[in-house]
Design a protein around this motif. Structure first.
Motif, PDB file in Angstrom:
ATOM      1  N   LYS A 131     -10.073 -80.162  63.477  1.00 19.36           N
ATOM      2  CA  LYS A 131      -9.510 -80.268  63.123  1.00 19.36           C
ATOM      3  C   LYS A 131      -7.753 -80.757  63.431  1.00 19.36           C
ATOM      4  CE  LYS A 131     -11.201 -79.163  58.726  1.00 19.36           C
ATOM      5  NZ  LYS A 131     -10.836 -78.525  57.660  1.00 19.36           N
ATOM      6  N   SER A 132      -7.652 -80.095  64.696  1.00 18.99           N
ATOM      7  CA  SER A 132      -5.884 -80.216  65.361  1.00 18.99           C
ATOM      8  C   SER A 132      -6.167 -80.282  66.680  1.00 18.99           C
ATOM      9  CB  SER A 132      -5.927 -77.873  65.584  1.00 18.99           C
ATOM     10  OG  SER A 132      -5.632 -77.522  64.286  1.00 18.99           O
ATOM     11  N   GLY A 133      -7.118 -81.396  66.945  1.00 22.03           N
ATOM     12  CA  GLY A 133      -7.051 -82.221  67.951  1.00 22.03           C
ATOM     13  C   GLY A 133      -7.906 -81.826  68.906  1.00 22.03           C
ATOM     14  N   PHE A 134      -8.446 -80.658  69.306  1.00 18.12           N
ATOM     15  CA  PHE A 134      -9.215 -80.333  70.132  1.00 18.12           C
ATOM     16  C   PHE A 134     -10.672 -81.084  70.425  1.00 18.12           C
ATOM     17  CE2 PHE A 134      -6.364 -76.790  69.954  1.00 18.12           C
ATOM     18  CZ  PHE A 134      -6.166 -76.447  71.770  1.00 18.12           C
ATOM     19  N   ARG A 135     -11.456 -81.077  71.197  1.00 25.80           N
ATOM     20  CA  ARG A 135     -12.423 -82.048  71.875  1.00 25.80           C
ATOM     21  C   ARG A 135     -13.288 -81.252  72.437  1.00 25.80           C
ATOM     22  NH1 ARG A 135     -11.432 -83.562  67.570  1.00 25.80           N
ATOM     23  NH2 ARG A 135      -9.974 -85.619  67.277  1.00 25.80           N
ATOM     24  N   GLU A 136     -14.851 -80.859  71.544  1.00 27.13           N
ATOM     25  CA  GLU A 136     -15.508 -80.329  72.153  1.00 27.13           C
ATOM     26  C   GLU A 136     -15.731 -81.204  73.515  1.00 27.13           C
ATOM     27  OE1 GLU A 136     -19.716 -77.927  71.747  1.00 27.13           O
ATOM     28  OE2 GLU A 136     -19.469 -78.611  70.315  1.00 27.13           O
ATOM     29  N   ILE A 137     -16.292 -79.773  74.544  1.00 29.77           N
ATOM     30  CA  ILE A 137     -16.766 -80.832  75.817  1.00 29.77           C
ATOM     31  C   ILE A 137     -17.264 -79.876  76.597  1.00 29.77           C
ATOM     32  CG2 ILE A 137     -14.035 -81.240  76.750  1.00 29.77           C
ATOM     33  CD1 ILE A 137     -13.244 -78.746  78.262  1.00 29.77           C
ATOM     34  N   THR A 138     -18.148 -79.674  77.650  1.00 31.54           N
ATOM     35  CA  THR A 138     -18.817 -79.338  78.640  1.00 31.54           C
ATOM     36  C   THR A 138     -18.302 -78.189  79.453  1.00 31.54           C
ATOM     37  OG1 THR A 138     -19.344 -80.423  80.639  1.00 31.54           O
ATOM     38  CG2 THR A 138     -20.521 -81.381  78.585  1.00 31.54           C
ATOM     39  N   ARG A 139     -18.720 -76.735  79.820  1.00 32.18           N
ATOM     40  CA  ARG A 139     -18.312 -75.639  80.553  1.00 32.18           C
ATOM     41  C   ARG A 139     -18.745 -76.567  82.202  1.00 32.18           C
ATOM     42  NH1 ARG A 139     -20.276 -69.684  81.709  1.00 32.18           N
ATOM     43  NH2 ARG A 139     -18.537 -69.654  83.049  1.00 32.18           N
ATOM     44  N   ALA A 140     -18.859 -77.953  82.059  1.00 27.79           N
ATOM     45  CA  ALA A 140     -18.700 -78.597  83.361  1.00 27.79           C
ATOM     46  C   ALA A 140     -17.222 -79.118  83.695  1.00 27.79           C
ATOM     47  CB  ALA A 140     -20.068 -79.717  83.895  1.00 27.79           C
ATOM     48  N   GLU A 141     -17.269 -79.659  82.610  1.00 22.98           N
ATOM     49  CA  GLU A 141     -15.491 -80.628  82.721  1.00 22.98           C
ATOM     50  C   GLU A 141     -14.467 -79.423  82.753  1.00 22.98           C
ATOM     51  OE1 GLU A 141     -16.140 -84.018  79.684  1.00 22.98           O
ATOM     52  OE2 GLU A 141     -17.515 -82.325  79.208  1.00 22.98           O
ATOM     53  N   MET A 149     -13.893 -66.388  80.158  1.00 25.23           N
ATOM     54  CA  MET A 149     -15.083 -65.272  79.533  1.00 25.23           C
ATOM     55  C   MET A 149     -17.038 -65.750  79.234  1.00 25.23           C
ATOM     56  SD  MET A 149     -11.739 -64.083  79.818  1.00 25.23           S
ATOM     57  CE  MET A 149     -12.255 -62.731  78.723  1.00 25.23           C
ATOM     58  N   ALA A 150     -17.114 -63.741  79.447  1.00 24.06           N
ATOM     59  CA  ALA A 150     -18.518 -63.308  79.313  1.00 24.06           C
ATOM     60  C   ALA A 150     -19.173 -64.222  78.161  1.00 24.06           C
ATOM     61  CB  ALA A 150     -19.139 -62.471  79.357  1.00 24.06           C
ATOM     62  N   VAL A 151     -18.739 -64.443  77.053  1.00 26.81           N
ATOM     63  CA  VAL A 151     -18.932 -64.429  75.684  1.00 26.81           C
ATOM     64  C   VAL A 151     -18.469 -66.496  75.374  1.00 26.81           C
ATOM     65  CG1 VAL A 151     -18.238 -61.991  74.938  1.00 26.81           C
ATOM     66  CG2 VAL A 151     -16.995 -64.063  74.428  1.00 26.81           C
ATOM     67  N   ASP A 152     -17.589 -66.713  76.501  1.00 28.30           N
ATOM     68  CA  ASP A 152     -17.360 -68.466  76.441  1.00 28.30           C
ATOM     69  C   ASP A 152     -18.562 -68.782  76.055  1.00 28.30           C
ATOM     70  OD1 ASP A 152     -15.048 -66.837  76.081  1.00 28.30           O
ATOM     71  OD2 ASP A 152     -14.166 -67.970  77.533  1.00 28.30           O
ATOM     72  N   THR A 153     -19.210 -69.224  74.952  1.00 28.19           N
ATOM     73  CA  THR A 153     -20.165 -70.569  75.045  1.00 28.19           C
ATOM     74  C   THR A 153     -19.430 -71.812  74.600  1.00 28.19           C
ATOM     75  OG1 THR A 153     -21.067 -70.260  72.471  1.00 28.19           O
ATOM     76  CG2 THR A 153     -22.137 -69.008  75.107  1.00 28.19           C
ATOM     77  N   ARG A 154     -19.223 -72.214  74.124  1.00 21.31           N
ATOM     78  CA  ARG A 154     -18.253 -73.000  73.593  1.00 21.31           C
ATOM     79  C   ARG A 154     -16.554 -73.794  74.556  1.00 21.31           C
ATOM     80  NH1 ARG A 154     -19.805 -75.203  67.727  1.00 21.31           N
ATOM     81  NH2 ARG A 154     -19.111 -77.173  68.385  1.00 21.31           N
ATOM     82  N   PHE A 155     -16.606 -74.966  74.355  1.00 22.18           N
ATOM     83  CA  PHE A 155     -15.457 -75.438  74.999  1.00 22.18           C
ATOM     84  C   PHE A 155     -14.855 -76.876  74.893  1.00 22.18           C
ATOM     85  CE2 PHE A 155     -18.338 -73.076  78.372  1.00 22.18           C
ATOM     86  CZ  PHE A 155     -17.340 -72.014  78.076  1.00 22.18           C
ATOM     87  N   TYR A 156     -13.075 -76.396  75.040  1.00 24.59           N
ATOM     88  CA  TYR A 156     -12.356 -77.353  74.112  1.00 24.59           C
ATOM     89  C   TYR A 156     -11.127 -77.831  74.846  1.00 24.59           C
ATOM     90  CZ  TYR A 156     -14.730 -76.516  69.409  1.00 24.59           C
ATOM     91  OH  TYR A 156     -15.689 -76.696  68.712  1.00 24.59           O
ATOM     92  N   ARG A 157     -11.045 -79.239  75.401  1.00 20.23           N
ATOM     93  CA  ARG A 157      -9.473 -79.929  75.597  1.00 20.23           C
ATOM     94  C   ARG A 157      -8.791 -80.530  74.525  1.00 20.23           C
ATOM     95  NH1 ARG A 157     -11.041 -83.034  79.155  1.00 20.23           N
ATOM     96  NH2 ARG A 157     -12.112 -84.348  77.918  1.00 20.23           N
ATOM     97  N   HIS A 158      -7.420 -80.412  74.294  1.00 19.55           N
ATOM     98  CA  HIS A 158      -7.060 -80.621  73.685  1.00 19.55           C
ATOM     99  C   HIS A 158      -5.849 -81.768  74.685  1.00 19.55           C
ATOM    100  CE1 HIS A 158      -3.468 -81.851  70.738  1.00 19.55           C
ATOM    101  NE2 HIS A 158      -3.874 -81.370  70.215  1.00 19.55           N
ATOM    102  N   ASN A 159      -5.554 -82.540  74.639  1.00 21.18           N
ATOM    103  CA  ASN A 159      -4.715 -83.131  75.201  1.00 21.18           C
ATOM    104  C   ASN A 159      -3.544 -83.177  74.665  1.00 21.18           C
ATOM    105  OD1 ASN A 159      -6.171 -84.484  77.213  1.00 21.18           O
ATOM    106  ND2 ASN A 159      -6.869 -86.010  76.231  1.00 21.18           N
ATOM    107  N   VAL A 160      -1.963 -83.101  75.360  1.00 25.70           N
ATOM    108  CA  VAL A 160      -0.880 -82.467  74.851  1.00 25.70           C
ATOM    109  C   VAL A 160       0.321 -84.084  75.004  1.00 25.70           C
ATOM    110  CG1 VAL A 160       1.391 -81.380  73.818  1.00 25.70           C
ATOM    111  CG2 VAL A 160      -0.862 -80.558  75.835  1.00 25.70           C
TER     112      VAL A 160
END
Length: 160
Positions: A131-141, A149-160
């Protein structure tokens, strides 16, 4: 009244008192303070380059945290975003205000992209980030400089 202020050493214990119970008790993540050296040296880890660390205060009590780690190339990693259960929700707006503070800092400092990693268990956090403008991306991106981090399984990017 909730105030968002930059981290200073007197808030160190309050930061740990917010983060560890959420990680361990609320979400059952088997992580210790010893496994998080950044929490034992917030200035040395976050307060360099375009990085920073903020706390949300209810009076003098830390009720929320958010950090920005400079990863180079006008990119940064959003880290340690936690809000006590008693202070969550849109009506209180603590998470929103923490994120707005971080985004304003990024615009001022010329940070172009913010990345974050999170665990699959933080469903409410996923909705909040989206809702805050972050978009889910793959780890490869992720940029090579992003500290996964070891527990990270979902990743996001936000263009400022």
């Amino acid at each position: 009244m909730i105030d968002i202020v930059p981290f200073s050493p007197p808030y160190a214990r309050g930061v740990v008192d917010v983060i560890l119970p959420i990680q361990q008790a609320e979400f059952g993540i088997p992580i210790t303070l010893e496994a998080q050296p950044d929490l034992r040296d917030i200035p040395g880890y976050y307060l360099r380059g375009n990085g920073n660390f903020w706390v949300a205060l209810d009076g003098q009590t830390v009720v929320g945290t958010i950090a920005l780690l400079d990863i180079g190339e006008n990119q940064a990693a959003l880290r340690k975003m936690f809000v006590k259960a008693t202070h969550r929700g849109a009506e209180q707006g603590v998470a929103r205000r923490l994120l707005e503070t971080l985004l304003a800092w990024c615009r001022k400092r010329g940070v172009r992209e913010i990345y974050l990693g999170t665990t699959a268990k933080f469903f409410a956090a996923h909705r909040f980030y989206e809702k805050s403008g972050f978009r889910e991306i793959t780890r490869a991106e992720l940029p090579a400089s992003f500290p996964v981090m070891a527990v990270d399984t979902r990743f996001y990017r936000h263009n400022v």
